[in-house]
Design a protein around this motif. Structure first.
Motif, PDB file in Angstrom:
ATOM      1  N   GLU A  13       0.841  -1.193   0.000  1.00 38.69           N
ATOM      2  CA  GLU A  13       0.000   0.000   0.000  1.00 38.69           C
ATOM      3  C   GLU A  13       0.882   1.251   0.000  1.00 38.69           C
ATOM      4  O   GLU A  13       1.953   1.264   0.594  1.00 38.69           O
ATOM      5  CB  GLU A  13      -0.914   0.003   1.222  1.00 38.69           C
ATOM      6  CG  GLU A  13      -1.884  -1.157   1.197  1.00 38.69           C
ATOM      7  CD  GLU A  13      -2.977  -1.031   2.222  1.00 38.69           C
ATOM      8  OE1 GLU A  13      -3.333   0.106   2.581  1.00 38.69           O
ATOM      9  OE2 GLU A  13      -3.472  -2.072   2.652  1.00 38.69           O
ATOM     10  N   PHE A  14       0.380   2.297  -0.662  1.00 38.02           N
ATOM     11  CA  PHE A  14       1.096   3.555  -0.811  1.00 38.02           C
ATOM     12  C   PHE A  14       0.338   4.657  -0.086  1.00 38.02           C
ATOM     13  O   PHE A  14      -0.887   4.720  -0.136  1.00 38.02           O
ATOM     14  CB  PHE A  14       1.227   3.918  -2.290  1.00 38.02           C
ATOM     15  CG  PHE A  14       1.933   2.861  -3.092  1.00 38.02           C
ATOM     16  CD1 PHE A  14       3.303   2.924  -3.260  1.00 38.02           C
ATOM     17  CD2 PHE A  14       1.237   1.818  -3.670  1.00 38.02           C
ATOM     18  CE1 PHE A  14       3.965   1.950  -3.994  1.00 38.02           C
ATOM     19  CE2 PHE A  14       1.882   0.838  -4.405  1.00 38.02           C
ATOM     20  CZ  PHE A  14       3.251   0.901  -4.568  1.00 38.02           C
ATOM     21  N   GLU A  16       0.462   9.045   1.066  1.00 33.56           N
ATOM     22  CA  GLU A  16       1.049  10.361   0.842  1.00 33.56           C
ATOM     23  C   GLU A  16       0.307  11.370   1.701  1.00 33.56           C
ATOM     24  O   GLU A  16      -0.918  11.319   1.813  1.00 33.56           O
ATOM     25  CB  GLU A  16       0.939  10.739  -0.627  1.00 33.56           C
ATOM     26  CG  GLU A  16       1.619  12.049  -0.960  1.00 33.56           C
ATOM     27  CD  GLU A  16       1.573  12.335  -2.447  1.00 33.56           C
ATOM     28  OE1 GLU A  16       2.352  11.712  -3.183  1.00 33.56           O
ATOM     29  OE2 GLU A  16       0.745  13.171  -2.846  1.00 33.56           O
ATOM     30  N   HIS A  46       9.985   5.071   3.437  1.00 30.99           N
ATOM     31  CA  HIS A  46       9.404   6.409   3.448  1.00 30.99           C
ATOM     32  C   HIS A  46      10.341   7.403   2.795  1.00 30.99           C
ATOM     33  O   HIS A  46      11.537   7.145   2.639  1.00 30.99           O
ATOM     34  CB  HIS A  46       9.070   6.835   4.879  1.00 30.99           C
ATOM     35  CG  HIS A  46      10.247   6.776   5.793  1.00 30.99           C
ATOM     36  ND1 HIS A  46      11.111   7.819   5.954  1.00 30.99           N
ATOM     37  CD2 HIS A  46      10.703   5.774   6.579  1.00 30.99           C
ATOM     38  CE1 HIS A  46      12.052   7.478   6.814  1.00 30.99           C
ATOM     39  NE2 HIS A  46      11.832   6.246   7.200  1.00 30.99           N
ATOM     40  N   SER A  60       5.803  10.610   1.827  1.00 30.24           N
ATOM     41  CA  SER A  60       5.187   9.421   1.248  1.00 30.24           C
ATOM     42  C   SER A  60       5.795   8.175   1.885  1.00 30.24           C
ATOM     43  O   SER A  60       6.904   8.205   2.424  1.00 30.24           O
ATOM     44  CB  SER A  60       5.377   9.390  -0.265  1.00 30.24           C
ATOM     45  OG  SER A  60       6.754   9.387  -0.574  1.00 30.24           O
ATOM     46  N   VAL A  62       5.665   3.568   1.550  1.00 31.54           N
ATOM     47  CA  VAL A  62       5.219   2.312   0.973  1.00 31.54           C
ATOM     48  C   VAL A  62       5.298   1.282   2.095  1.00 31.54           C
ATOM     49  O   VAL A  62       6.341   1.119   2.721  1.00 31.54           O
ATOM     50  CB  VAL A  62       6.116   1.871  -0.207  1.00 31.54           C
ATOM     51  CG1 VAL A  62       5.677   0.527  -0.748  1.00 31.54           C
ATOM     52  CG2 VAL A  62       6.120   2.919  -1.288  1.00 31.54           C
ATOM     53  N   HIS A  64       4.690  -2.707   3.073  1.00 32.29           N
ATOM     54  CA  HIS A  64       4.539  -4.064   2.553  1.00 32.29           C
ATOM     55  C   HIS A  64       3.991  -4.931   3.679  1.00 32.29           C
ATOM     56  O   HIS A  64       4.621  -5.079   4.723  1.00 32.29           O
ATOM     57  CB  HIS A  64       5.886  -4.584   2.079  1.00 32.29           C
ATOM     58  CG  HIS A  64       5.826  -5.935   1.439  1.00 32.29           C
ATOM     59  ND1 HIS A  64       6.942  -6.597   1.068  1.00 32.29           N
ATOM     60  CD2 HIS A  64       4.790  -6.736   1.104  1.00 32.29           C
ATOM     61  CE1 HIS A  64       6.607  -7.748   0.534  1.00 32.29           C
ATOM     62  NE2 HIS A  64       5.290  -7.853   0.547  1.00 32.29           N
TER      63      HIS A  64
END
Length: 69
Positions: A13-14, A16, A46, A60, A62, A64
């Motif tokens: 998932e991303f 921001e 990040h 931002s 990511v 996992h």
């Protein structure tokens, strides 16, 4: 009739946000939601970048997620 359940093994998932506190809150909320799917955090990456148009920092990340074993 066949009834079959497939588990999610991995999910990325991303996120921001305009500030670090909001980003942390978004990630924490998603971690709680993914616990229901029996997913744990495997890794987090990040980054902070300066947006020249808005003259503000953009944060931002990511995340996992992997299935609990």
């Amino acid at each position: 009739m066949d009834f079959r359940l497939d588990l999610i093994d991995t999910k990325i998932e991303f996120f921001e946000a305009q500030d670090l506190k909001t980003l942390e809150r978004m990630i924490a909320n998603q971690i709680e939601m993914n616990k229901a799917l029996m997913l744990d955090v495997h890794s987090v990456r990040h980054q902070a970048t300066f947006n020249a148009k808005s003259e503000k920092m953009v944060y931002s990340a990511v995340v996992h997620f992997k299935a609990k074993r």
